[in-house]
Design a protein around this motif. Structure first.
Motif, PDB file in Angstrom:
ATOM      1  N   ARG A  43      51.872  35.345  48.271  1.00 58.48           N
ATOM      2  CA  ARG A  43      51.452  36.654  47.758  1.00 58.48           C
ATOM      3  C   ARG A  43      51.354  36.676  46.233  1.00 58.48           C
ATOM      4  N   LYS A  44      52.023  35.727  45.595  1.00 57.79           N
ATOM      5  CA  LYS A  44      51.943  35.662  44.129  1.00 57.79           C
ATOM      6  C   LYS A  44      50.591  35.121  43.664  1.00 57.79           C
ATOM      7  N   ILE A  45      49.872  34.466  44.584  1.00 58.40           N
ATOM      8  CA  ILE A  45      48.562  33.909  44.247  1.00 58.40           C
ATOM      9  C   ILE A  45      47.522  35.030  44.272  1.00 58.40           C
ATOM     10  N   HIS A  46      46.606  35.001  43.333  1.00 55.30           N
ATOM     11  CA  HIS A  46      45.584  36.043  43.292  1.00 55.30           C
ATOM     12  C   HIS A  46      44.250  35.467  42.816  1.00 55.30           C
ATOM     13  N   GLY A  47      43.192  36.226  43.125  1.00 50.35           N
ATOM     14  CA  GLY A  47      41.869  35.897  42.624  1.00 50.35           C
ATOM     15  C   GLY A  47      41.481  36.863  41.524  1.00 50.35           C
ATOM     16  N   PHE A  48      40.208  36.841  41.172  1.00 50.90           N
ATOM     17  CA  PHE A  48      39.731  37.710  40.077  1.00 50.90           C
ATOM     18  C   PHE A  48      38.417  38.349  40.486  1.00 50.90           C
ATOM     19  N   ILE A  49      38.203  39.553  39.982  1.00 52.06           N
ATOM     20  CA  ILE A  49      36.917  40.202  40.164  1.00 52.06           C
ATOM     21  C   ILE A  49      36.485  40.816  38.835  1.00 52.06           C
ATOM     22  N   LEU A  50      35.267  40.476  38.458  1.00 51.67           N
ATOM     23  CA  LEU A  50      34.701  40.997  37.213  1.00 51.67           C
ATOM     24  C   LEU A  50      33.891  42.244  37.520  1.00 51.67           C
ATOM     25  N   LYS A  51      34.239  43.361  36.869  1.00 48.16           N
ATOM     26  CA  LYS A  51      33.487  44.598  37.001  1.00 48.16           C
ATOM     27  C   LYS A  51      33.079  45.057  35.609  1.00 48.16           C
ATOM     28  N   GLU A  52      31.772  45.021  35.375  1.00 46.53           N
ATOM     29  CA  GLU A  52      31.241  45.326  34.049  1.00 46.53           C
ATOM     30  C   GLU A  52      31.945  44.440  33.017  1.00 46.53           C
ATOM     31  N   ASP A  53      32.725  45.014  32.120  1.00 45.39           N
ATOM     32  CA  ASP A  53      33.382  44.212  31.081  1.00 45.39           C
ATOM     33  C   ASP A  53      34.871  44.015  31.345  1.00 45.39           C
ATOM     34  N   SER A  54      35.342  44.393  32.520  1.00 48.97           N
ATOM     35  CA  SER A  54      36.765  44.282  32.819  1.00 48.97           C
ATOM     36  C   SER A  54      37.001  43.238  33.902  1.00 48.97           C
ATOM     37  N   VAL A  55      38.171  42.604  33.829  1.00 44.99           N
ATOM     38  CA  VAL A  55      38.576  41.628  34.836  1.00 44.99           C
ATOM     39  C   VAL A  55      39.790  42.177  35.562  1.00 44.99           C
ATOM     40  N   ASP A 127      27.463  45.601  44.862  1.00 45.17           N
ATOM     41  CA  ASP A 127      27.521  46.650  43.836  1.00 45.17           C
ATOM     42  C   ASP A 127      27.716  46.078  42.429  1.00 45.17           C
ATOM     43  N   GLY A 128      27.537  44.758  42.283  1.00 46.71           N
ATOM     44  CA  GLY A 128      27.636  44.135  40.962  1.00 46.71           C
ATOM     45  C   GLY A 128      28.972  43.452  40.740  1.00 46.71           C
ATOM     46  N   GLY A 129      29.021  42.601  39.747  1.00 45.62           N
ATOM     47  CA  GLY A 129      30.256  41.900  39.428  1.00 45.62           C
ATOM     48  C   GLY A 129      30.332  40.526  40.087  1.00 45.62           C
ATOM     49  N   THR A 130      31.492  39.921  40.026  1.00 43.00           N
ATOM     50  CA  THR A 130      31.727  38.606  40.629  1.00 43.00           C
ATOM     51  C   THR A 130      33.150  38.551  41.150  1.00 43.00           C
ATOM     52  N   LEU A 131      33.303  38.028  42.364  1.00 42.58           N
ATOM     53  CA  LEU A 131      34.619  37.842  42.955  1.00 42.58           C
ATOM     54  C   LEU A 131      34.928  36.354  43.028  1.00 42.58           C
ATOM     55  N   ILE A 132      36.041  35.959  42.418  1.00 49.28           N
ATOM     56  CA  ILE A 132      36.518  34.582  42.493  1.00 49.28           C
ATOM     57  C   ILE A 132      37.749  34.567  43.383  1.00 49.28           C
ATOM     58  N   LEU A 133      37.634  33.968  44.550  1.00 47.09           N
ATOM     59  CA  LEU A 133      38.778  33.896  45.459  1.00 47.09           C
ATOM     60  C   LEU A 133      39.798  32.888  44.929  1.00 47.09           C
ATOM     61  N   PRO A 134      41.080  33.047  45.272  1.00 49.34           N
ATOM     62  CA  PRO A 134      42.121  32.174  44.705  1.00 49.34           C
ATOM     63  C   PRO A 134      41.835  30.692  44.944  1.00 49.34           C
ATOM     64  N   VAL A 135      41.782  29.938  43.856  1.00 48.94           N
ATOM     65  CA  VAL A 135      41.454  28.512  43.944  1.00 48.94           C
ATOM     66  C   VAL A 135      42.469  27.762  44.796  1.00 48.94           C
ATOM     67  N   GLN A 136      43.761  28.105  44.653  1.00 48.65           N
ATOM     68  CA  GLN A 136      44.794  27.400  45.429  1.00 48.65           C
ATOM     69  C   GLN A 136      44.563  27.570  46.933  1.00 48.65           C
ATOM     70  N   LEU A 137      44.109  28.767  47.331  1.00 47.47           N
ATOM     71  CA  LEU A 137      43.857  28.997  48.752  1.00 47.47           C
ATOM     72  C   LEU A 137      42.567  28.323  49.203  1.00 47.47           C
ATOM     73  N   MET A 138      41.588  28.279  48.339  1.00 50.15           N
ATOM     74  CA  MET A 138      40.338  27.598  48.688  1.00 50.15           C
ATOM     75  C   MET A 138      40.582  26.105  48.868  1.00 50.15           C
ATOM     76  N   GLU A 139      41.510  25.559  48.100  1.00 52.90           N
ATOM     77  CA  GLU A 139      41.866  24.149  48.282  1.00 52.90           C
ATOM     78  C   GLU A 139      42.500  23.935  49.659  1.00 52.90           C
ATOM     79  N   ARG A 140      43.319  24.886  50.090  1.00 52.43           N
ATOM     80  CA  ARG A 140      43.920  24.793  51.431  1.00 52.43           C
ATOM     81  C   ARG A 140      42.834  24.875  52.499  1.00 52.43           C
ATOM     82  N   VAL A 141      41.866  25.757  52.303  1.00 51.50           N
ATOM     83  CA  VAL A 141      40.759  25.868  53.253  1.00 51.50           C
ATOM     84  C   VAL A 141      39.988  24.550  53.307  1.00 51.50           C
ATOM     85  N   ALA A 142      39.717  23.975  52.136  1.00 55.04           N
ATOM     86  CA  ALA A 142      38.960  22.718  52.068  1.00 55.04           C
ATOM     87  C   ALA A 142      39.668  21.615  52.833  1.00 55.04           C
TER      88      ALA A 142
END
Length: 513
Positions: A43-55, A127-142
């Motif tokens: 649960r401490k792992i997180h991703g990022f989402i860019l909305k306009e000029d905020s992350v 609706d715009g922006g970019t979602l980056i899913l947690p890299v550590q979890l994507m590595e587990r998926v891979a």
């Protein structure tokens, strides 16, 4: 309401439950492989989402078991995955890549930069922006995906030798290369093959692969794909370039003749890159055999060469005049015969030159055994034929126009041309008639009688300068590493005869000294 599950991408699902939608990421293929006590750490792992000029942070909300598999889930965003975007026409896709670069720059400015980019780990919400899913979890998926799904989704972008911004820039270079040419720069049926190509193979520049792409665009992408770890294209430059390409375009109009020229260059580039890659692959796959064979032949060679040969066979210089000894020494360079060269000199004399010939001899025999051709043209024959242009598969090596003049008793001057293959990393202009370095050299050689034969006990180079073509275009400067493809360390330290039996069965060479 029943729970509904929709697969969006390998390892990524949409969960509809209780009137809400969630994005699920598979972290374990079997329930027994996942300890619930580890959930607090995940649960401490997180991703990022860019909305306009905020992350903002994309946070994990919970964990679910679905069809015997364990998923963590978080907020759902309807949108397009990067794995879809890379199949769009470049005019449309570049805008999305610019958005991706902007969030990478924003994260880097907040000291929260990523280490890798996954094709199904990046989502562009409707609706715009970019979602980056947690890299550590994507590595587990891979790690859980195998077969055909694994390569295109996860492993075609990231270079395992790089990290941080260097790898992100490399991945962006791969994405742009794929968008503009329709192909990945490094291809293979397995991830090992792709990673090996990333490390060893030089990609064909995009403007050669797809004529019409602006050369400056091609060069920028190639800079991002460079293998030097200390050289990385800053992410901020990616943002600037993409904005310009979207505004001004990334292609130019070429005539059919110009396209034909570029396509021919691409073919030559690919032939050379493939030849080098095949040879390096051969060396890598046979490294253990080379080491074992070398150890065995060192023992055999010690007995046959050091004892029997020296005791029973007279040197090749026996009965020859000093001029003939010198001629034999230099002609043996063209013949790639280090044993004959050693017969002409005292121990330790011309060691570097003899080692150079030994290395070229090894490469010559390995290419002949593996490819059916050597790739070398003897310099003397090439000069006598009028120095014709060379094909991409050939290089010039050796001595030409040798002249020997007596100075004093036992002292002679030898003048000659020496031609060396150009290093694979050195660029040669298209109009250059050759791709080898030429030198005009003058040596002073000192000889003395030893029993009943003459031997060279000292060689002193008194002049060495570049060979100039009639139009005064000098060849590239001489490289310190002579072979086009440097042999592995084990070959560098062993006589050429030690590896011949491995590489060309039935074509062994008997020691001549």
């Amino acid at each position: 309401m029943e729970k509904q599950v929709i697969t969006l991408s390998p390892g990524i699902i949409k969960i509809h439950e209780g009137g809400n939608d969630y994005l699920g990421i598979r972290i374990s293929g079997r329930k027994k492989n996942f300890a619930v006590t580890r959930y607090a750490d995940i649960r401490k792992i997180h991703g990022f989402i860019l909305k306009e000029d905020s992350v903002e942070l994309w946070k994990i909300l919970g964990v679910k078991e679905i069809n015997g598999e364990i998923y963590v889930y978080g907020p759902y965003y309807s949108g397009k995955f990067l794995s879809e975007i890379i199949n769009y026409p470049p005019e449309k896709a570049l805008y999305y890549i610019l958005i991706l670069v902007r969030i990478l720059v924003a994260l880097s400015a907040r000291s929260a930069s990523l280490s890798k980019i996954y094709c199904n780990g990046v989502v562009f919400p409707d609706d715009g922006g970019t979602l980056i899913l947690p890299v550590q979890l994507m590595e587990r998926v891979a790690d859980q995906i195998s077969g055909e799904e694994r390569f295109p989704v996860f492993l075609s972008l990231n270079n395992p030798a790089f990290s941080g911004d260097k790898n992100l820039s490399f991945a962006l270079g791969v994405i742009l290369y794929r968008l503009l040419t329709g192909e990945y720069p490094f291809k293979g049926s397995t991830e090992e093959e792709v990673h090996f190509q990333m490390h060893e193979k030089e990609a064909i520049p995009p403007h050669l692969k797809s004529p019409g792409i602006k050369k400056e665009v091609s060069e920028f992408i190639m800079d991002a794909l460079k293998k030097e770890e200390d050289k990385a294209v800053p992410l901020s430059e990616w943002s600037e370039k993409l904005e310009r390409w979207i505004k001004e375009g990334f292609t130019e109009t070429l005539s059919e003749q110009e396209k034909d020229i570029l396509q021919k260059k691409a073919l030559e580039y690919e032939k050379k890159a493939t030849r080098i890659l095949r040879f390096r692959t051969f060396l890598l796959r046979n490294k253990a055999k080379i080491v074992i064979t070398a150890v065995i032949l060192v023992v055999v060679g010690w007995f046959s060469s050091s004892i029997v040969k020296n005791a029973l066979r007279p040197p090749l210089t026996a009965g020859k005049s000093p001029e003939e000894v010198i001629e034999l020494f230099y002609n043996s360079i063209n013949e790639l015969n280090p044993q004959a060269m050693e017969d002409c000199v005292e121990r330790g004399v011309a060691k570097e030159l003899i080692n150079e010939v030994t290395h070229l001899y090894v490469i010559n025999r390995m290419r002949l055994a593996y490819e059916g051709q050597t790739g070398f043209i003897v310099a003397d024959e090439w000069v006598k034929n009028g120095r014709p242009a060379l094909s991409p598969e050939t290089d010039v090596y050796g001595i030409a126009n040798l002249s020997i003049v007596s100075e004093d008793e036992g002292t002679f001057i030898a003048e000659y041309e020496k031609w060396l293959p150009v290093s694979e990393n050195e660029t040669i202009e298209a109009e250059s008639p050759v791709k080898s370095v030429g030198l005009i050299r003058k040596d002073r050689l000192y000889l003395r009688r030893k029993k009943d034969y003459w031997i060279i006990y000292r060689i002193e180079n008194i002049d060495s300068r570049p060979y100039h073509w009639p139009d005064n275009r000098a060849p590239k400067k001489e490289k310190s590493a002579i072979p086009i493809i440097p042999p592995p360390d084990i070959i560098r330290t062993l006589p050429a005869v030690l590896v011949v039996s491995l590489l060309a069965p039935g074509n062994t060479v008997s020691p001549q000294k």
